[in-house]
Design an enzyme around this catalytic site. Sequence first.
Site, PDB file in Angstrom:
ATOM      1  N   TYR A   1       0.819  -1.237   0.023  1.00  0.00           N
ATOM      2  CA  TYR A   1       0.207  -0.071   0.110  1.00  0.00           C
ATOM      3  C   TYR A   1       0.911   1.211   0.087  1.00  0.00           C
ATOM      4  O   TYR A   1       2.111   1.014  -0.406  1.00  0.00           O
ATOM      5  CB  TYR A   1      -0.983  -0.299   1.355  1.00  0.00           C
TER       6      TYR A   1
ATOM      7  N   LYS B   1     -20.411 -19.715 -12.612  1.00  0.00           N
ATOM      8  CA  LYS B   1     -19.427 -19.538 -13.799  1.00  0.00           C
ATOM      9  C   LYS B   1     -18.039 -19.166 -13.217  1.00  0.00           C
ATOM     10  O   LYS B   1     -17.160 -19.810 -13.799  1.00  0.00           O
ATOM     11  CB  LYS B   1     -19.777 -18.499 -14.789  1.00  0.00           C
TER      12      LYS B   1
HETATM   13  C1  LIG Z   1     -25.140 -23.047 -19.914  1.00  0.00           C
HETATM   14  C2  LIG Z   1     -25.521 -21.813 -20.121  1.00  0.00           C
HETATM   15  O1  LIG Z   1     -24.805 -21.020 -20.153  1.00  0.00           O
HETATM   16  C3  LIG Z   1     -27.100 -21.517 -20.236  1.00  0.00           C
HETATM   17  O2  LIG Z   1     -27.797 -22.307 -20.319  1.00  0.00           O
HETATM   18  O3  LIG Z   1     -27.355 -20.251 -20.284  1.00  0.00           O
HETATM   19 MG   LIG Z   2     -25.387 -18.934 -20.348  1.00  0.00          MG
END
Ligand SMILES: CC(=O)C(=O)O
Ligand SMILES: [Mg+2]
Length: 467
Positions: free
Chosen positions: A108, A163
């Site tokens: 920092y 994700k």
């Molecule tokens: C798997 C995916 O990205 C969806 O079904 O929108």
């Molecule tokens: Mg998707």
Amino acid sequence: MANTSIILRVELAHDQVSFGDVASVISRAGGDVSSIDVIRVGKESSVRDITVDVQDSLEVEVVTAIKQLKGITLINVSDRTFLAHLGGKISMQPNMPIKNRDDLSRVYTPGVARVCTAIHEDPQKAYSLTIKRNTVAVISDGTAVLGLGDIGPQAAAPVMEGKAMLFKQLAGVDAFPICLDTKDTEEIIRTVKAISPIFGGINLEDISSPRCFEIESRLEAELDIPVFHDDQHGTAVVMLAGILNALKVVGKPIDSIRVVVNGIGAAGVSVCKMLLAAGVKRLVPVDRDGAIVRGETYSQPMWQWLAEQSQVEATAGGLDQVIAGADVFIGVSRAGLLKVEHVKAMAKDPIVFALANPQPEIDPDLAEPYVKVLATGRSDYPNQINNVLCFPGIFRGALDCRANRINEEMKLAVARAIASVVSDDELNELYIIPSIFNEHVVDKVRHAVIEAAIRTGVARRIPPDFR
Ligand SMILES: CC(=O)C(=O)O
Ligand SMILES: [Mg+2]
Ligand SMILES: NC(=O)C1=CN([C@@H]2O[C@H](COP(=O)(O)OP(=O)(O)OC[C@H]3O[C@@H](n4cnc5c(N)ncnc54)[C@H](O)[C@@H]3O)[C@@H](O)[C@H]2O)C=CC1
């Protein structure tokens, strides 16, 4: 059918009911007891947690049956899927602890100021001195979340967190979920551009069509980091990998097949483009008003583009008409749109990819007797076609070679790489696509991406293993 796992906390009155009675009631209602934990044992009663695997549709029946059993008090029902989401699914970790003032002045102020100045003088240093090198934004406006539709940015978050988990676990990529409270194309573009300096790549997710096409192409043109709409290209890449292998199973060359693609939204447009790039000569794109017909005029630019392609058929009609004689059906639309009668009308050895999530276009159990190769987006049936086979490795490769975009050559190379993970010896109708846990997938995808990026001149760095 999908299974879920529930935990029933029950109190059993010993003089009225035994555990055997409970287990047989659960079994009769359609559940499987997978574990039992004793929470408390008293003289007159005991409390236990019973974990039950049950089909989604039978969960209520199991709970009702237990409640009706004499001598049982149902204290609580917890759903393990919800428990896995408590507090969110990801968190941030510093790379080193700050143990003393010396550390503090290095990470920092004042030490950090010299690093800032170095980046100011040479912006490329952001790649070596900040998280940019390894960080991707997963961006959604919540308008096309799985097949659930426009459920809004807050409700989209569990998918985006999922994700991010997959990016990290499968490919070591740090991904951050960002859910935007706007559906306005210009505002989304402006916002993504404004937050882009900290990221090495942008993964657009679950943004409905047709806005997703303009958002992606404008961001690609205006940013110097890769922008990838996962639902379009991730899906199309994995679909093509599966089709290449399914065609080997049925012994049909790709230039001989007639393909019906149902649902010409984000995923469907990219699926069609990828099939054409791979050599399909007879394509029938179908949306809710029926087939998109060669020579017709459409207000949606991507549909218009399709109508101008020589490989697209010139015959009009709904799915009921155009499905007859098709070798391949690919659904990226909604649950339940493909009927058994449709499958029966297809050509010999039909290939059906029913990819709508969470429920496919046809119930796999209904389709199974009539198809040669069946694939869905689900993990509880063989042949799961899901963009998770693509996005972690494609960004791993793109970040490692600092690609400024992800082009068509890279996507085709990735499709072939994923297909190649299944060897000819292993290939059969129940195994056309590797599992997401197959340890070779990410490496093969990364390799294919970097090789194609170098070949097509979009790599800005040659990774050590390619020198
Ligand atoms: C798997 C995916 O990205 C969806 O079904 O929108
Ligand atoms: Mg998707
Ligand atoms: N398995 C996988 O990896 C993936 C699966 N998907 C699934 O594909 C589906 C579509 O996703 P997106 O393309 O992102 O959504 P989207 O909203 O962009 O596209 C859906 C399209 O289906 C069309 N449609 C609706 N009803 C129809 C009907 N009766 N007949 C024909 N077409 C109809 C809509 O008009 C729209 O063009 C969703 O269920 C999603 O979960 C999407 C991405 C990845």
